[in-house]
Structure formats: structure tokens, C-alpha cells
Design a protein around this motif. Sequence first.
Motif, PDB file in Angstrom:
ATOM      1  N   GLY A 237      46.654  25.452  43.836  1.00 56.99           N
ATOM      2  CA  GLY A 237      45.302  24.893  43.743  1.00 56.99           C
ATOM      3  C   GLY A 237      44.413  25.212  44.919  1.00 56.99           C
ATOM      4  O   GLY A 237      43.191  25.135  44.811  1.00 56.99           O
ATOM      5  N   GLY A 238      45.002  25.593  46.065  1.00 56.10           N
ATOM      6  CA  GLY A 238      44.188  25.873  47.245  1.00 56.10           C
ATOM      7  C   GLY A 238      43.903  27.339  47.476  1.00 56.10           C
ATOM      8  O   GLY A 238      43.314  27.708  48.494  1.00 56.10           O
ATOM      9  N   PHE A 239      44.298  28.218  46.533  1.00 54.70           N
ATOM     10  CA  PHE A 239      44.154  29.660  46.757  1.00 54.70           C
ATOM     11  C   PHE A 239      42.693  30.111  46.716  1.00 54.70           C
ATOM     12  O   PHE A 239      41.938  29.726  45.827  1.00 54.70           O
ATOM     13  CB  PHE A 239      44.909  30.452  45.679  1.00 54.70           C
ATOM     14  CG  PHE A 239      46.415  30.377  45.787  1.00 54.70           C
ATOM     15  CD1 PHE A 239      47.020  29.878  46.917  1.00 54.70           C
ATOM     16  CD2 PHE A 239      47.202  30.834  44.740  1.00 54.70           C
ATOM     17  CE1 PHE A 239      48.403  29.822  47.013  1.00 54.70           C
ATOM     18  CE2 PHE A 239      48.584  30.783  44.823  1.00 54.70           C
ATOM     19  CZ  PHE A 239      49.183  30.276  45.961  1.00 54.70           C
ATOM     20  N   ASP A 240      42.315  30.971  47.685  1.00 52.00           N
ATOM     21  CA  ASP A 240      41.052  31.709  47.591  1.00 52.00           C
ATOM     22  C   ASP A 240      41.303  33.111  47.041  1.00 52.00           C
ATOM     23  O   ASP A 240      40.471  33.672  46.341  1.00 52.00           O
ATOM     24  CB  ASP A 240      40.392  31.812  48.973  1.00 52.00           C
ATOM     25  CG  ASP A 240      39.876  30.468  49.455  1.00 52.00           C
ATOM     26  OD1 ASP A 240      39.227  29.774  48.661  1.00 52.00           O
ATOM     27  OD2 ASP A 240      40.138  30.107  50.611  1.00 52.00           O
ATOM     28  N   LEU A 241      42.432  33.656  47.415  1.00 48.45           N
ATOM     29  CA  LEU A 241      42.865  34.923  46.822  1.00 48.45           C
ATOM     30  C   LEU A 241      44.385  34.888  46.715  1.00 48.45           C
ATOM     31  O   LEU A 241      45.053  34.116  47.400  1.00 48.45           O
ATOM     32  CB  LEU A 241      42.383  36.138  47.624  1.00 48.45           C
ATOM     33  CG  LEU A 241      42.826  36.324  49.069  1.00 48.45           C
ATOM     34  CD1 LEU A 241      44.127  37.110  49.137  1.00 48.45           C
ATOM     35  CD2 LEU A 241      41.746  37.083  49.835  1.00 48.45           C
ATOM     36  N   VAL A 242      44.915  35.715  45.838  1.00 43.90           N
ATOM     37  CA  VAL A 242      46.333  35.637  45.506  1.00 43.90           C
ATOM     38  C   VAL A 242      47.011  36.984  45.705  1.00 43.90           C
ATOM     39  O   VAL A 242      46.397  38.036  45.491  1.00 43.90           O
ATOM     40  CB  VAL A 242      46.511  35.151  44.045  1.00 43.90           C
ATOM     41  CG1 VAL A 242      45.935  36.151  43.070  1.00 43.90           C
ATOM     42  CG2 VAL A 242      47.967  34.872  43.726  1.00 43.90           C
ATOM     43  N   LEU A 243      48.248  36.942  46.177  1.00 45.23           N
ATOM     44  CA  LEU A 243      49.102  38.128  46.183  1.00 45.23           C
ATOM     45  C   LEU A 243      50.113  37.947  45.061  1.00 45.23           C
ATOM     46  O   LEU A 243      50.970  37.065  45.135  1.00 45.23           O
ATOM     47  CB  LEU A 243      49.838  38.281  47.512  1.00 45.23           C
ATOM     48  CG  LEU A 243      49.005  38.336  48.796  1.00 45.23           C
ATOM     49  CD1 LEU A 243      49.924  38.571  50.001  1.00 45.23           C
ATOM     50  CD2 LEU A 243      47.963  39.435  48.714  1.00 45.23           C
ATOM     51  N   LEU A 244      49.981  38.738  44.000  1.00 47.87           N
ATOM     52  CA  LEU A 244      50.921  38.664  42.882  1.00 47.87           C
ATOM     53  C   LEU A 244      52.051  39.651  43.169  1.00 47.87           C
ATOM     54  O   LEU A 244      51.865  40.874  43.123  1.00 47.87           O
ATOM     55  CB  LEU A 244      50.229  39.011  41.564  1.00 47.87           C
ATOM     56  CG  LEU A 244      51.107  38.918  40.326  1.00 47.87           C
ATOM     57  CD1 LEU A 244      51.589  37.475  40.092  1.00 47.87           C
ATOM     58  CD2 LEU A 244      50.370  39.417  39.083  1.00 47.87           C
ATOM     59  N   VAL A 245      53.205  39.102  43.502  1.00 47.61           N
ATOM     60  CA  VAL A 245      54.335  39.929  43.952  1.00 47.61           C
ATOM     61  C   VAL A 245      55.246  40.255  42.770  1.00 47.61           C
ATOM     62  O   VAL A 245      55.731  39.351  42.080  1.00 47.61           O
ATOM     63  CB  VAL A 245      55.115  39.200  45.061  1.00 47.61           C
ATOM     64  CG1 VAL A 245      56.264  40.085  45.558  1.00 47.61           C
ATOM     65  CG2 VAL A 245      54.186  38.834  46.212  1.00 47.61           C
ATOM     66  N   ILE A 246      55.488  41.557  42.565  1.00 49.78           N
ATOM     67  CA  ILE A 246      56.345  42.024  41.474  1.00 49.78           C
ATOM     68  C   ILE A 246      57.385  42.973  42.065  1.00 49.78           C
ATOM     69  O   ILE A 246      57.040  43.921  42.784  1.00 49.78           O
ATOM     70  CB  ILE A 246      55.521  42.749  40.391  1.00 49.78           C
ATOM     71  CG1 ILE A 246      54.451  41.818  39.807  1.00 49.78           C
ATOM     72  CG2 ILE A 246      56.433  43.284  39.282  1.00 49.78           C
ATOM     73  CD1 ILE A 246      53.469  42.516  38.877  1.00 49.78           C
ATOM     74  N   ALA A 247      58.648  42.706  41.795  1.00 53.09           N
ATOM     75  CA  ALA A 247      59.723  43.571  42.326  1.00 53.09           C
ATOM     76  C   ALA A 247      59.731  44.895  41.565  1.00 53.09           C
ATOM     77  O   ALA A 247      59.761  44.911  40.332  1.00 53.09           O
ATOM     78  CB  ALA A 247      61.062  42.877  42.203  1.00 53.09           C
ATOM     79  N   ALA A 248      59.706  45.997  42.327  1.00 50.32           N
ATOM     80  CA  ALA A 248      59.653  47.331  41.690  1.00 50.32           C
ATOM     81  C   ALA A 248      60.899  47.620  40.887  1.00 50.32           C
ATOM     82  O   ALA A 248      60.856  48.380  39.907  1.00 50.32           O
ATOM     83  CB  ALA A 248      59.426  48.401  42.754  1.00 50.32           C
ATOM     84  N   ASP A 249      62.029  47.034  41.262  1.00 49.26           N
ATOM     85  CA  ASP A 249      63.271  47.340  40.544  1.00 49.26           C
ATOM     86  C   ASP A 249      63.434  46.498  39.284  1.00 49.26           C
ATOM     87  O   ASP A 249      64.332  46.730  38.484  1.00 49.26           O
ATOM     88  CB  ASP A 249      64.475  47.167  41.458  1.00 49.26           C
ATOM     89  CG  ASP A 249      64.606  45.752  42.001  1.00 49.26           C
ATOM     90  OD1 ASP A 249      63.565  45.044  42.056  1.00 49.26           O
ATOM     91  OD2 ASP A 249      65.724  45.340  42.358  1.00 49.26           O
ATOM     92  N   GLU A 250      62.562  45.473  39.092  1.00 47.78           N
ATOM     93  CA  GLU A 250      62.662  44.597  37.918  1.00 47.78           C
ATOM     94  C   GLU A 250      61.437  44.677  37.022  1.00 47.78           C
ATOM     95  O   GLU A 250      61.518  44.470  35.810  1.00 47.78           O
ATOM     96  CB  GLU A 250      62.877  43.145  38.362  1.00 47.78           C
ATOM     97  CG  GLU A 250      64.215  42.916  39.058  1.00 47.78           C
ATOM     98  CD  GLU A 250      64.372  41.472  39.510  1.00 47.78           C
ATOM     99  OE1 GLU A 250      63.341  40.843  39.865  1.00 47.78           O
ATOM    100  OE2 GLU A 250      65.505  40.977  39.517  1.00 47.78           O
ATOM    101  N   GLY A 251      60.268  44.940  37.618  1.00 47.58           N
ATOM    102  CA  GLY A 251      59.045  44.987  36.835  1.00 47.58           C
ATOM    103  C   GLY A 251      58.558  43.596  36.464  1.00 47.58           C
ATOM    104  O   GLY A 251      58.941  42.590  37.067  1.00 47.58           O
TER     105      GLY A 251
END
Length: 616
Positions: free
Chosen positions: A54-68
Motif C-alpha cells: 500500500g505504500g509503494f510509489d514504484l515497484v520492482l517486479l522480480v521474476i527469476a530467469a530460470d523459472e519465468g
Amino acid sequence: MTGVDTDRLKEEKERGISIELGFASLTLPSGRSAGIVDVPGHERFIKNMLAGAGGFDLVLLVIAADEGVMPQTREHLDIIQLLQVKKGVVVLTKCDLVDEEWLGLVKEDVSDFLKDTVLADAPVITVSAVTGEGIPLLLEAIDRIAEETQPRVSIGLPRLPVDRVFSITGFGTVVTGTLNSGSLHTGEVVEVQPQGLTSRVRSIQVHGQKVDEAQAGQRVAVNLAGLEVEQIERGSVVVGPKGVIPSTRLDVRLLLLESAVRTLKNRARVRFYLGTRETLGRVVLLDREELAPGSLAYAQIELEEATVASKGDRFVIRSYSPMRTIGGGTVIDPLPRRKHKRFRQDVLGALETRERGTPSEILEHYLQGSPDLPVPAVVAAGTGLQEKEVEEAAAELARDNKIKQITGEGKTYLISIDVYTRWADQIKDLLASYHSEFPLREGYPKEELRSRRFQAINNKAFQLLLLEMERDGFLLVMPQSVALKSFKPGPDHNLDTTIQRIRGMMKEAVFQPPSWTDLTKSAGLSEASGAELLQFLLRTGELVKITEDLYFLKVILDEAKEKVIGYLREKGEITVGEVRDLLQTSRKYALPLLEYFDREKLTRRVGDKRLPGRAI
């Protein structure tokens, strides 16, 4: 990026995953400071993720390259969409574990996944936490997007949703969170809602540094005086005094995600997430029996525990069981006054006004349904407008004669002209009925009128309302009562005849009047009618109370005064027996009369005698 291990729990370290929220700060290449909230990625801990999102101004959406893209990635993106976090970076981690061909396929998959979402145009940065590859590029991307991100507004009352609470030896209770709005200052008095606790800000830290003031958008740690850890919880909100009013009911615009596996039925039980708080509630659909996936509707959320909200707040709902994110939306009215009747066009129209209207339209609508006389700060808390916006809108509506601003004792109360006119008509009708039932009373007691018909209005505001109606010529306000301007208290012909009869009996008895009980019985009056008449004659001054159930006609009492005063001037003193003989009465009447004269300072007692008092 930071060198900080945000996993604090033993279980997190043993399992190698984030379970609880983690916190760190980061200095970007430009020198700009950023607060980082590390939220769990595992689907079992989405509840904890929502407390931080709820407090985010911007987000880092983290995705593992080996899993997708994984199922939890989809749910996280749904939440980002529902909360409308429109700025972000997509981070492909573990790139050291895959070859270029596989990495290319994953990027294509991610691109398709993000199409038509808030992150469709977000940069995709490939990194490795092991080798450090891509980290400088990631920091530059974050810095660039942070510069483009609109800062939060530091005006209005502070609001800090609590995501963590703990105690520090020697300092006491500390809460942390992202300051959503306003600013916080050391020494400031604050409230903790919905618990209704009052405290003082003992100290503030931002990114580990002690400061005197925190601004909206900053990660903040606040040391609160006089409160125990057990009194506060994640989901509590630190706010300015009287800044918000907790509610168990919210009016909302609700979206059911296209990915929802089934329709949402009216009164479905859901898990409701707003700010850092989770509570259970039911969705009341106002214009349909069920909501189809991908559809929007107006709804009222009935919560099982009070929560704190403002107009425009974003929320998320998850199905009760199994727990899946199914929708969310926007708070339209954080403090609806009542349960809405379903399938009512007026209700839906009013919600549309609250959702899309100008501050003036929102204020006008709010006041038309207000049961009391709110001040601008209360309206701001109930509508989500800033107090300054309310004041400006009130001035505009007052110029257009759509509302009244009633000022007194340093406060300004607001009321819709329609409500004011309706209340004036109601009061006039009540007064007409009251005057008909009690023609001898000077008017309707003000406090009785308020407590019976206008309980929602506090006494001071009600007094000002009555004075405003008096200025407008609707009624007459007296110290203890209120009446129609045309009303004159007094007896009708039959009662006047009764009064003449009582008056004759008392004159005939002279200084030995019958008790009032005997007089009213002789006149054929009931006990209630006798009591009404007695109060009228006392108020008009025709009767004077000597003791309980002993009353004298004023003309007779004046005659007794003259006789006693004359005697005192001639003799200098008088006794009860001499009063008895002077007035040709008995001790039963002479003694109470003398005690009455003592109270009136006509006489003063010295032993068994009376001497002239100060009033002679």
C-alpha cells in the motif's frame, strides 16, 4: 543493491525465503534517498505482501530467469494493477543460471505477460545477485523513474498506516510505515486508529536518521509516548487529531478481476485489505445479484472490524477460502451513514457524484445527508477532501445560497439550505403542537427538543442553529426554551374562569391561603393541570412560592410586606407572635412568611426577634 539482509526471522534464514516484510534504505546515483520494502513473493504470504504494497510509489517486479512467470507473479501483478502502482521496473534475476537463448524466451514471455498492464512500458533489467551483473543499470533505472514519479502531497493531516510495531528498551513503543499524506513533527499530538488512542510523537527516524519532521512518501519510524506495544497492531493508522473516523462500512467502486474463477455473489464474504490492515467483510452489490469477472459495480463493504479509510484509497479483496486475489477498487465514501437500499437509482446517482464530483458537489451531497452540523475538519474526514478544499467549497456554496455557514465560539458549522429549511419546518410543527398541548408554558425546553429530535447535534451547535433560525424569523429563542414568534402563553376562556375562581378563594383567605393541592381540587383541576397552572402563575409573577405547597398571591404578599415594614419602622423589631397578630393569621403562616422575608433581606433574625433587613 543495499547490502542489507532484510530477512529478520529465523525461519526466513533457514528456508531462504522472505516471509515477513523487510526494510532497507538506498542512496541512488543522483543522491536521492529511497526506502525499500521487501515483500514476500511466495503465494502463502500474499497477506504480508499486501501489508507492504500500500505504500509503494514504484515497484520492482522480480521474476527469476530460470523459472519465468509463476502463479504468484500473476497474483502480484494483479495486486499492483488494483493498487494502481503505475511506475516500476521489471527485474529478471538469476541470469547467471541460464543461457542467452533461454533468457530471450523468458523476456518474450514476460513481455506478453505485461501487455495491457500498468507495467507494459516498464524497463526490463537483467541482473545477477551473485555476479553483480546489471545492478548498476538497475540503480540507474530506479533513479530515472523515481525522478519522474509524482511526489506525495505533504499537506493536510498526517496518515501513517502501521506495518510494524515493536519496543526499544529505554524508548518505548515504535511504529513504522510509509507516511501516506501530510507531515509528522516531533512533539505532535496524534491518534492511533481504529483503537481511538491518543499519544505524542516522542521522536522520528527516516532511513535510520533522527529528524524533527517527516514528509509524505517517506519510510518513517515513530516513537510514540504513553502507549504499549500490545495496544497497537499492524493495520493501525497514526493520524492527526480528529483526522479520521473509523468505520465498519465503506462505499466503493469494485472491480472483479478477469482472472477470477467465478462470479462474486451479493453478500459474499471476503478478505479486505486497505493500507496495512486486513479484515473480513461482506460485499453488498447495489445494482445486481452477482458480479461477473472483469466487471465493475458500486458496492458497500460491511466489515467485521472497524477500519480507517479516505476517499480515493485503493483496496484489494481476496476470496475467503481458498485465499486468492479476486478484485479490488476505490473507496468512494469512507464513512457512509447508513446501509444502502439496493437497486435504488438515487443511491447509485449519489455514489457517482461522490466518485466523480467536484469538491463543491461532494460537499453539497454530504451535507444533504448529514444528521448534524459538521465543521470542515469533520467533513474532510468523512469525504476524503482536504480541509482547505472543504472551506473553499463551503464559501462557494454559501455564495450560491446552497448551504449556510453558522459561526460561533470560534467554529464554523455547515448545513445544507435544504436540510436547514426542513429542520426549521419540523421545529415549527413541533412548537405548534407543543403550544397547543401546553398553552401555559413559555415554550419548548431547548435541551428536551435537542435530545428528543436532534440528538446527533451537540448542544453548542444546536444553540447556534436556533439563534440562526431566530434571525431568519422562524422562532423566538429564550434562555431555556424556544417558541413560535406569534405565540403568547396564556389560558383559554375555560381556564381563565378557573383562575378567577382560585384567585377569589386566595383573596378571601387573605393571609391564610389554602394549600395549592386543596385549591386545585376545589377548582376541579387534575394534578397535572394544577401543576401546569402553578408554573404559569409563578412564571407570570401572580403567585409567589413561600414554602413547599404554600403560595401567596403577589398582591396579598405585598400587603403583608407593607404591614411588617411599617411595624418594623415604628417598633424596630418584630416577633413571630406579633406577625401573627398583625396579619390576623396563625403561626402556621406567620413563621414561613418571616423566613421568606429573611431570605428576601427584608428582615434579619436575631434570637427570637426580627430586625429590619438590608432591603428596608
